[in-house]
Motif scaffolding. Structure first.
Motif, PDB file in Angstrom:
ATOM      1  N   PRO A  11       0.825  -1.220   0.000  1.00 30.59           N
ATOM      2  CA  PRO A  11       0.000   0.000   0.000  1.00 30.59           C
ATOM      3  C   PRO A  11       0.852   1.261   0.000  1.00 30.59           C
ATOM      4  CG  PRO A  11      -0.844  -1.595   1.582  1.00 30.59           C
ATOM      5  CD  PRO A  11       0.467  -2.132   1.099  1.00 30.59           C
ATOM      6  N   TRP A  19      -3.851  -0.998  -7.048  1.00 28.13           N
ATOM      7  CA  TRP A  19      -4.338  -1.147  -5.667  1.00 28.13           C
ATOM      8  C   TRP A  19      -5.801  -1.607  -5.668  1.00 28.13           C
ATOM      9  CZ3 TRP A  19      -3.588  -2.065  -0.853  1.00 28.13           C
ATOM     10  CH2 TRP A  19      -4.520  -1.704   0.111  1.00 28.13           C
ATOM     11  N   ILE A  23      -7.335  -4.901  -3.724  1.00 29.37           N
ATOM     12  CA  ILE A  23      -8.183  -4.738  -2.540  1.00 29.37           C
ATOM     13  C   ILE A  23      -9.628  -5.118  -2.830  1.00 29.37           C
ATOM     14  CG2 ILE A  23      -8.742  -2.314  -2.956  1.00 29.37           C
ATOM     15  CD1 ILE A  23      -7.960  -4.020   0.445  1.00 29.37           C
ATOM     16  N   TYR A  47      -2.475  -6.166   4.183  1.00 25.48           N
ATOM     17  CA  TYR A  47      -3.623  -5.253   4.091  1.00 25.48           C
ATOM     18  C   TYR A  47      -4.933  -6.020   3.891  1.00 25.48           C
ATOM     19  CZ  TYR A  47      -3.003  -6.155  -0.890  1.00 25.48           C
ATOM     20  OH  TYR A  47      -2.884  -6.777  -2.096  1.00 25.48           O
ATOM     21  N   GLU A  51      -8.337  -6.311   6.243  1.00 23.02           N
ATOM     22  CA  GLU A  51      -9.674  -6.009   5.728  1.00 23.02           C
ATOM     23  C   GLU A  51     -10.678  -7.064   6.180  1.00 23.02           C
ATOM     24  OE1 GLU A  51     -12.578  -4.052   3.219  1.00 23.02           O
ATOM     25  OE2 GLU A  51     -10.561  -3.411   3.828  1.00 23.02           O
ATOM     26  N   TYR A  76      -0.335  -3.576  10.921  1.00 26.08           N
ATOM     27  CA  TYR A  76      -1.718  -3.923  11.258  1.00 26.08           C
ATOM     28  C   TYR A  76      -1.771  -4.672  12.593  1.00 26.08           C
ATOM     29  CZ  TYR A  76      -2.049  -2.891   6.298  1.00 26.08           C
ATOM     30  OH  TYR A  76      -1.946  -2.288   5.073  1.00 26.08           O
TER      31      TYR A  76
END
Length: 370
Positions: A11, A19, A23, A47, A51, A76
């Motif tokens: 990211p 991206w 995603i 990422y 999510e 994260y």
């Protein structure tokens, strides 16, 4: 912070389209994540796992690269979320442990990709779903053009091969097409958390699709509805207009640079022609000098030969003179001997014989003799 090398998406280090391409798969998968135990195979930068963790009972991301796991853990640090370094083909979990298993853009990176599918089946709960995506080989090869094959891919799939291979491991499998399509969106200026969609048919074939995303299960699931992901509510048309404007500006600058290079090329041609003429004149002058020097050398050679010839002649003449002188001296010596001879003296008294006091010429003139 890991760097984007082309092997995995990071990211903030890739363009908006790339991206959104990645995603959006996790946004699609989140429909099965609510209250589920989730496993994200090949989680990369983490990422996507993050999510899914927002709705999951708990989520685990695994990746074979330690640097990716270190980045995910740092970026994260969320509840019900953990990251583990492990191979997607040999995982340290009990069978049937997860209601949702995802493997997005992983299978094409593996040499033993069948082991990935075997692990996905082993770990999937009987009521769960296994989501796996991969590029369409036919489209992906063309899209890379002169860049050539992706160095991180070991095996890419066409539609029929992908569907058939998944059927070997899962009794139920639906392969969806993932495409980047144009759409018209209606939303509030601040954006909307969700959006209803309508799709008036679909064009294209599986062979033309950008990516494949398969929904695999051990039990017959309900047919999945289509899913539309609108990235950041962007105005694609305006972005394209801006992109065209930037390309036009680049084209204008490129034309200016080309004109400058053309002028420089013409100037260099003029200089080259002038220097070529100068070089030609110089060659002609050097050739004239060479001819003059050759003539002088030839004349010098002739003169030198004449000098040598006359020197040899003078030396022969001197030798002849010297030889004549020696003969004269010998003649004089003999004459003196004769003069002193008693027979000559007797002859002189008797007035007989030559007069040795005269030269041969005088003697002949007077008639002297015996």
């Amino acid at each position: 912070m890991i760097e984007f090398t082309g092997e995995r998406v990071v990211p903030g280090q890739v363009d908006a389209d790339l991206w959104a391409e990645h995603i959006s798969r996790y946004a699609f998968a989140s429909r099965w994540a609510s209250g589920a135990r989730v496993l994200d195979l090949g989680c990369g930068a983490g990422y996507g796992t993050a999510e899914l963790a927002g709705q999951a009972q708990w989520a685990v991301g695994v990746d074979v690269a330690p640097e990716a796991i270190a980045h995910a853990r740092s970026a994260y640090a969320l509840p019900r979320l953990c990251f583990l370094p492990a191979s997607a083909t040999a995982l340290p979990f009990r069978g049937a442990s997860f209601e949702l298993v995802t493997a997005f853009e992983v299978i094409e990176h593996l040499t033993d990709w069948r082991a990935l599918l075997a692990e996905g089946r082993r770990l999937l709960h009987p009521s769960g779903v296994f989501l796996v995506s991969t590029p369409n080989k036919e489209y992906y090869t063309d899209s890379r053009g002169s860049s050539g094959p992706n160095p991180f891919h070991t095996h890419e799939f066409e539609f029929d091969e992908f569907r058939n291979v998944l059927g070997e491991f899962f009794p139920y499998c639906t392969v969806l097409l993932q495409n980047h399509v144009e759409a018209f969106a209606f939303y509030r200026p601040g954006g909307s958390p969700s959006i209803d969609g309508r799709m008036d048919g679909a064009r294209g074939t599986p062979q033309e699709a950008h990516f494949f995303l398969a929904i695999c299960a051990l039990r017959d699931p309900p047919p999945p509805p289509g899913f539309l992901f609108v990235h950041q509510g962007s105005n694609v048309l305006r972005e394209r207009e801006k992109h065209i404007e930037s390309l036009q500006l680049e084209l204008h600058e490129a034309r200016g640079q080309f004109a400058a290079l053309l002028r420089l090329h013409e100037e260099l041609n003029i200089q080259f022609e002038e220097r070529s003429r100068w070089a030609l004149r110089t060659v002609e002058e050097l050739e004239a000098v060479r001819r003059d020097k050759a003539t002088e050398l030839q004349n010098y050679t002739v003169s030198e030969a004449t000098v040598v010839e006359r020197t040899l002649w003078a030396q022969r003449l001197a030798a002849e003179v010297e030889d004549l002188g020696m003969r004269v001296e010998d003649y004089k010596a003999r004459l003196n001997i004769w003069r002193s001879s008693r027979w000559i003296k007797v002859g002189r008294k008797l007035n007989l014989g030559p007069d040795l006091d005269q030269s041969p010429a005088q003697s002949d003139a007077t008639g002297g003799g015996s």
